[in-house]
Design an enzyme around this catalytic site. Structure first.
Site, PDB file in Angstrom:
ATOM      1  N   HIS A  17     -22.972  85.498 -18.754  1.00 47.14           N
ATOM      2  CA  HIS A  17     -22.315  84.169 -17.741  1.00 47.14           C
ATOM      3  C   HIS A  17     -22.687  85.309 -15.906  1.00 47.14           C
ATOM      4  O   HIS A  17     -23.090  84.873 -15.411  1.00 47.14           O
ATOM      5  CB  HIS A  17     -21.130  84.165 -17.922  1.00 47.14           C
ATOM      6  CG  HIS A  17     -21.657  83.048 -18.896  1.00 47.14           C
ATOM      7  ND1 HIS A  17     -21.261  81.513 -18.909  1.00 47.14           N
ATOM      8  CD2 HIS A  17     -22.144  83.057 -20.945  1.00 47.14           C
ATOM      9  CE1 HIS A  17     -21.348  80.704 -19.696  1.00 47.14           C
ATOM     10  NE2 HIS A  17     -22.058  81.501 -20.806  1.00 47.14           N
ATOM     11  N   ASN A  68     -19.091  77.485 -17.179  1.00 46.89           N
ATOM     12  CA  ASN A  68     -18.026  79.010 -16.549  1.00 46.89           C
ATOM     13  C   ASN A  68     -16.731  78.249 -17.307  1.00 46.89           C
ATOM     14  O   ASN A  68     -16.012  78.995 -17.267  1.00 46.89           O
ATOM     15  CB  ASN A  68     -18.401  79.357 -16.414  1.00 46.89           C
ATOM     16  CG  ASN A  68     -19.349  79.796 -15.625  1.00 46.89           C
ATOM     17  OD1 ASN A  68     -20.304  80.182 -16.342  1.00 46.89           O
ATOM     18  ND2 ASN A  68     -19.957  80.041 -13.794  1.00 46.89           N
ATOM     19  N   ARG A  70     -19.270  87.030 -23.890  1.00 45.80           N
ATOM     20  CA  ARG A  70     -19.652  85.974 -23.380  1.00 45.80           C
ATOM     21  C   ARG A  70     -19.677  85.945 -21.867  1.00 45.80           C
ATOM     22  O   ARG A  70     -20.259  85.600 -20.955  1.00 45.80           O
ATOM     23  CB  ARG A  70     -19.307  84.957 -23.596  1.00 45.80           C
ATOM     24  CG  ARG A  70     -19.737  83.368 -23.385  1.00 45.80           C
ATOM     25  CD  ARG A  70     -18.839  82.188 -23.876  1.00 45.80           C
ATOM     26  NE  ARG A  70     -19.794  81.218 -23.396  1.00 45.80           N
ATOM     27  CZ  ARG A  70     -19.196  79.991 -23.541  1.00 45.80           C
ATOM     28  NH1 ARG A  70     -17.647  80.235 -23.133  1.00 45.80           N
ATOM     29  NH2 ARG A  70     -18.850  79.451 -22.960  1.00 45.80           N
ATOM     30  N   HIS A 113     -23.577  85.468 -31.334  1.00 39.27           N
ATOM     31  CA  HIS A 113     -23.060  84.817 -32.023  1.00 39.27           C
ATOM     32  C   HIS A 113     -22.606  85.236 -32.858  1.00 39.27           C
ATOM     33  O   HIS A 113     -21.798  84.043 -33.610  1.00 39.27           O
ATOM     34  CB  HIS A 113     -23.713  83.527 -31.969  1.00 39.27           C
ATOM     35  CG  HIS A 113     -24.126  83.027 -30.438  1.00 39.27           C
ATOM     36  ND1 HIS A 113     -24.825  81.890 -30.039  1.00 39.27           N
ATOM     37  CD2 HIS A 113     -23.531  83.449 -28.957  1.00 39.27           C
ATOM     38  CE1 HIS A 113     -24.802  81.216 -28.893  1.00 39.27           C
ATOM     39  NE2 HIS A 113     -24.166  82.171 -28.042  1.00 39.27           N
TER      40      HIS A 113
END
Length: 320
Positions: free
Chosen positions: A61, A86, A57, A183
């Site tokens: 990001h 974040n 992740r 995910h």
């Protein structure tokens, strides 16, 4: 032999994604760089396997704001890292640790952006997912602003908005669904989806797309007015294994985040979900194992800084 051939195809594709990135970029200047990153990720993973989705992740990001330039790693009250989307990111200490080890051997050579891209690959591999040759040669960016984090996709947004945000990065519908397949590992908080259970409409009904049996399970885990910080696996069947069960969950109405479940309602994204989440688990699992690396290579080449466009940070959390 088929799998090896597949990765040769992926390797060939990396050279076409960004001509200034290449696999083995540090083979002469810092030949132990990738092995140091790997051993560092392994060390943290062995203590806490949930660090794997955290690193994945973190890389995602990073790439969606300012490109894959390590801008997410900068600490500060107005940095990208401090933006609301974040605040739950994890894995900074893994990158910092690997960087300090590499700097001790090859000072000023390996970028934090490359370390993060390599760590994300290793995190997937350690979670029983695929591995792939990561093209390297990125420079670290010199800009990190929390105000730019609005580019990040939100779980509250419809597929149409996600499509626009991914397209702005050169990523298509197939890439969108494939990358959201990440995910299959990881967790989220009850607070990010509990509205689907109790207050989805003005009359207080649950989201009708949630499988009724699963709805009861989710309500038991996340009771109304309960602890919104309670963690829930994004893949109810095999949360620690990088596989295709996430797509089966979406197909069956067992998606946790609204944005994940909406992939089944859009005709274009539904076709991709069907391809990955059909009944022939073995074959489709191999297909996802092949497609995910391609999508990750494409993502990790978004707006990269090379040449004189960036720097090689001495410490990942601050500019030189």
């Amino acid at each position: 032999m088929i799998v090896k051939l597949g990765f040769l195809v992926i390797l060939g594709m990396t050279l076409a994604v960004n001509a200034q990135l290449k696999t083995g970029f540090y083979s002469n200047s810092c030949p132990t760089a990738e092995s140091i990153v790997r051993s560092t990720v392994v060390s943290y993973f062995n203590k806490d396997p949930t660090i794997a989705p955290g690193l994945l992740r973190l890389h995602f990001h990073d790439c969606f704001v300012q490109g894959c330039d390590g801008s997410i790693l900068i600490a500060g009250s107005s940095s990208e890292r401090s933006a609301l989307p974040n605040l739950g990111l994890r894995g900074f200490e893994v990158i910092d640790n690997a960087k300090s080890q590499i700097e001790a051997i090859c000072p000023g050579v390996v970028s934090c952006a490359d370390i993060l891209a390599l760590a994300a690959r290793d995190a997937v591999d350690l979670s029983d997912g695929p591995s792939w040759p990561v093209p390297t040669g990125r420079k670290d960016g010199r800009i990190s602003l929390s105000s730019q984090a609005s580019n990040l996709p939100s779980p509250l947004e419809p597929v149409s908005v996600h499509r626009q945000k991914f397209a702005a990065k050169g990523l298509n519908d197939h890439d969108l669904v494939t990358l959201l397949g990440a995910h299959t590992i990881g967790q989220t908080d009850c607070r990010f989806f509990s509205y689907r259970l109790y207050n989805f409409t003005t009359t207080g009904n649950a989201d009708p797309t949630i499988n009724q049996a699963f709805l009861a399970q989710l309500k038991a885990i996340c009771p109304k007015n309960g602890d919104g910080l309670r963690r829930v696996a994004l893949d109810k069947d095999s949360p620690a294994k990088f596989d295709v069960s996430f797509f089966k969950n979406v197909r069956d109405g067992n998606g946790i985040l609204e944005s994940d479940q909406r992939l089944w309602e859009d005709s274009a994204t539904r076709r991709v979900v069907e391809n990955y989440g059909g009944n022939f688990r073995g074959l489709l699992g191999l297909r996802f194992d092949f497609e995910f690396p391609k999508a990750m290579i494409k993502l990790s080449s978004v707006d990269v800084k090379t040449g004189i466009d960036g720097e090689i940070r001495k410490v990942c959390s601050r500019f030189n």
